[in-house]
Design a protein around this motif. Structure first.
Motif, PDB file in Angstrom:
ATOM      1  N   LYS A  43      13.025  -0.152 -19.185  1.00  0.00           N
ATOM      2  CA  LYS A  43      12.981  -1.561 -18.790  1.00  0.00           C
ATOM      3  C   LYS A  43      11.542  -2.068 -18.725  1.00  0.00           C
ATOM      4  O   LYS A  43      10.683  -1.423 -18.142  1.00  0.00           O
ATOM      5  CB  LYS A  43      13.661  -1.728 -17.428  1.00  0.00           C
ATOM      6  CG  LYS A  43      13.719  -3.150 -16.902  1.00  0.00           C
ATOM      7  CD  LYS A  43      14.504  -3.195 -15.610  1.00  0.00           C
ATOM      8  CE  LYS A  43      14.498  -4.584 -14.990  1.00  0.00           C
ATOM      9  NZ  LYS A  43      15.002  -5.621 -15.887  1.00  0.00           N
ATOM     10  N   ASN A  44      11.307  -3.220 -19.316  1.00  0.00           N
ATOM     11  CA  ASN A  44       9.997  -3.874 -19.260  1.00  0.00           C
ATOM     12  C   ASN A  44       9.876  -4.586 -17.922  1.00  0.00           C
ATOM     13  O   ASN A  44      10.613  -5.534 -17.645  1.00  0.00           O
ATOM     14  CB  ASN A  44       9.867  -4.876 -20.413  1.00  0.00           C
ATOM     15  CG  ASN A  44       8.472  -5.480 -20.500  1.00  0.00           C
ATOM     16  OD1 ASN A  44       7.573  -5.119 -19.747  1.00  0.00           O
ATOM     17  ND2 ASN A  44       8.291  -6.402 -21.412  1.00  0.00           N
ATOM     18  N   GLU A  45       8.975  -4.099 -17.082  1.00  0.00           N
ATOM     19  CA  GLU A  45       8.871  -4.636 -15.728  1.00  0.00           C
ATOM     20  C   GLU A  45       7.409  -4.693 -15.306  1.00  0.00           C
ATOM     21  O   GLU A  45       6.658  -3.745 -15.533  1.00  0.00           O
ATOM     22  CB  GLU A  45       9.668  -3.743 -14.771  1.00  0.00           C
ATOM     23  CG  GLU A  45       9.921  -4.340 -13.411  1.00  0.00           C
ATOM     24  CD  GLU A  45      10.937  -3.523 -12.630  1.00  0.00           C
ATOM     25  OE1 GLU A  45      10.538  -2.914 -11.616  1.00  0.00           O
ATOM     26  OE2 GLU A  45      12.110  -3.477 -13.041  1.00  0.00           O
ATOM     27  N   ALA A  46       7.015  -5.810 -14.717  1.00  0.00           N
ATOM     28  CA  ALA A  46       5.617  -5.998 -14.304  1.00  0.00           C
ATOM     29  C   ALA A  46       5.310  -5.132 -13.089  1.00  0.00           C
ATOM     30  O   ALA A  46       5.545  -5.524 -11.946  1.00  0.00           O
ATOM     31  CB  ALA A  46       5.359  -7.467 -13.992  1.00  0.00           C
ATOM     32  N   ARG A  47       4.791  -3.949 -13.344  1.00  0.00           N
ATOM     33  CA  ARG A  47       4.432  -3.028 -12.270  1.00  0.00           C
ATOM     34  C   ARG A  47       3.392  -2.059 -12.802  1.00  0.00           C
ATOM     35  O   ARG A  47       3.179  -1.948 -14.007  1.00  0.00           O
ATOM     36  CB  ARG A  47       5.657  -2.261 -11.753  1.00  0.00           C
ATOM     37  CG  ARG A  47       6.353  -1.423 -12.790  1.00  0.00           C
ATOM     38  CD  ARG A  47       7.430  -0.538 -12.175  1.00  0.00           C
ATOM     39  NE  ARG A  47       8.377  -1.278 -11.391  1.00  0.00           N
ATOM     40  CZ  ARG A  47       8.489  -1.128 -10.068  1.00  0.00           C
ATOM     41  NH1 ARG A  47       7.710  -0.276  -9.420  1.00  0.00           N
ATOM     42  NH2 ARG A  47       9.384  -1.800  -9.397  1.00  0.00           N
ATOM     43  N   ASP A  48       2.740  -1.354 -11.885  1.00  0.00           N
ATOM     44  CA  ASP A  48       1.733  -0.375 -12.283  1.00  0.00           C
ATOM     45  C   ASP A  48       2.403   0.961 -12.592  1.00  0.00           C
ATOM     46  O   ASP A  48       3.262   1.425 -11.839  1.00  0.00           O
ATOM     47  CB  ASP A  48       0.699  -0.165 -11.163  1.00  0.00           C
ATOM     48  CG  ASP A  48      -0.164  -1.389 -10.950  1.00  0.00           C
ATOM     49  OD1 ASP A  48      -0.347  -2.149 -11.919  1.00  0.00           O
ATOM     50  OD2 ASP A  48      -0.644  -1.593  -9.824  1.00  0.00           O
TER      51      ASP A  48
ATOM     52  N   PHE B 261       8.492   0.215 -16.802  1.00  0.00           N
ATOM     53  CA  PHE B 261       7.116   0.229 -17.271  1.00  0.00           C
ATOM     54  C   PHE B 261       6.756  -1.153 -17.795  1.00  0.00           C
ATOM     55  O   PHE B 261       7.577  -1.820 -18.427  1.00  0.00           O
ATOM     56  CB  PHE B 261       6.960   1.271 -18.382  1.00  0.00           C
ATOM     57  CG  PHE B 261       5.607   1.304 -19.032  1.00  0.00           C
ATOM     58  CD1 PHE B 261       4.500   1.770 -18.331  1.00  0.00           C
ATOM     59  CD2 PHE B 261       5.431   0.870 -20.336  1.00  0.00           C
ATOM     60  CE1 PHE B 261       3.248   1.800 -18.932  1.00  0.00           C
ATOM     61  CE2 PHE B 261       4.190   0.905 -20.945  1.00  0.00           C
ATOM     62  CZ  PHE B 261       3.094   1.367 -20.230  1.00  0.00           C
ATOM     63  N   ASN B 262       5.530  -1.590 -17.526  1.00  0.00           N
ATOM     64  CA  ASN B 262       5.034  -2.853 -18.063  1.00  0.00           C
ATOM     65  C   ASN B 262       4.597  -2.618 -19.505  1.00  0.00           C
ATOM     66  O   ASN B 262       3.598  -1.960 -19.765  1.00  0.00           O
ATOM     67  CB  ASN B 262       3.861  -3.364 -17.219  1.00  0.00           C
ATOM     68  CG  ASN B 262       3.393  -4.743 -17.653  1.00  0.00           C
ATOM     69  OD1 ASN B 262       3.731  -5.211 -18.741  1.00  0.00           O
ATOM     70  ND2 ASN B 262       2.625  -5.406 -16.803  1.00  0.00           N
ATOM     71  N   PHE B 263       5.357  -3.151 -20.458  1.00  0.00           N
ATOM     72  CA  PHE B 263       5.094  -2.885 -21.874  1.00  0.00           C
ATOM     73  C   PHE B 263       3.720  -3.384 -22.329  1.00  0.00           C
ATOM     74  O   PHE B 263       3.220  -2.967 -23.375  1.00  0.00           O
ATOM     75  CB  PHE B 263       6.169  -3.542 -22.748  1.00  0.00           C
ATOM     76  CG  PHE B 263       7.527  -2.879 -22.678  1.00  0.00           C
ATOM     77  CD1 PHE B 263       7.784  -1.860 -21.771  1.00  0.00           C
ATOM     78  CD2 PHE B 263       8.548  -3.277 -23.526  1.00  0.00           C
ATOM     79  CE1 PHE B 263       9.032  -1.256 -21.699  1.00  0.00           C
ATOM     80  CE2 PHE B 263       9.799  -2.680 -23.473  1.00  0.00           C
ATOM     81  CZ  PHE B 263      10.046  -1.668 -22.549  1.00  0.00           C
TER      82      PHE B 263
END
Length: 215
Positions: free
Chosen positions: A173-178, A193-195
């Motif tokens: 999943k593309n997700e805004a996180r570190d 993971f933030n792609f």
């Protein structure tokens, strides 16, 4: 180790850092090291890069802390895991390991993941990935390759395979996180993971730890 210790190629800290850089660039080798300086400071982490002109080496650890170390002050470098780096320490080129899941497209990677795990371990997983922009293609393929390699290794252990058999789906999943995060929800493992972000230096280790932590 005692059978090989006399054959280890000796290098100055600068030469060793140059060899780390070359091996990482050419073979993707991950080095877990500890550096000590003349001020009695010690830095442990994964080697990221070395700049001979700036005289700086960059390390990162599993807590995402980054260390910038002046190479003029280095007095000692310790390398973890002799067995993993035996060829390097003996001055030989590493044997480049090619993932069984290496492919030209994300779709081909996913198909290889599904078919290979079915064929080798009778594990039937569905793999889903959020939409990938062309600029991020190699990055996401690297995650899938590392995930496939890790699942193959984990599934080779009967006890661990029993846990894996409870899973039906992996969703990247593309997700805004570190960083890369794993979460088990019922029979699905979410790999978040933030792609747009860079891959961590210790990608394989992150994947391995993430799979273990999910259970």
């Amino acid at each position: 180790m005692k059978n090989y210790i006399n054959d280890i190629v000796l290098s100055s800290p600068k030469q060793l850092l140059e060899r780390f850089q070359q091996s990482k660039s050419d073979y993707g080798t991950e080095f877990h090291i500890t550096i000590a300086d003349r001020y009695n400071n010690r830095y442990s982490g994964f080697f990221v890069k070395f700049d001979s002109e700036l005289k700086i080496v960059l390390l990162t650890d599993k807590e995402h802390e980054i260390s910038f170390i002046n190479t003029d002050s280095i007095v000692n470098i310790a390398i973890y895991d002799f067995a993993k780096h035996e060829r390097f320490l003996l001055g030989q080129e590493p044997i480049k390991q090619v993932s069984a899941f290496k492919a030209d497209t994300v779709e081909d990677c996913l198909a290889l993941l599904k078919s290979t795990l079915q064929k080798t371990h009778s594990l039937d997983f569905n793999f889903t990935v959020d939409e990938v922009k062309p600029a991020n293609l190699d990055k996401i393929k690297a995650i899938l390759e590392a995930l496939g390699d890790t699942l193959m290794e984990v599934a080779s252990d009967d006890f661990s395979k029993e846990y894996l058999s409870q899973i039906t789906d992996f969703y990247i999943k593309n997700e805004a996180r570190d960083g890369i995060r794993f979460r088990k929800t019922n029979t699905t493992i979410l790999v978040r993971f933030n792609f747009e972000e860079e891959l961590p230096a210790d990608l394989q280790t992150k994947i391995e730890n993430g799979i273990n932590d999910a259970f």
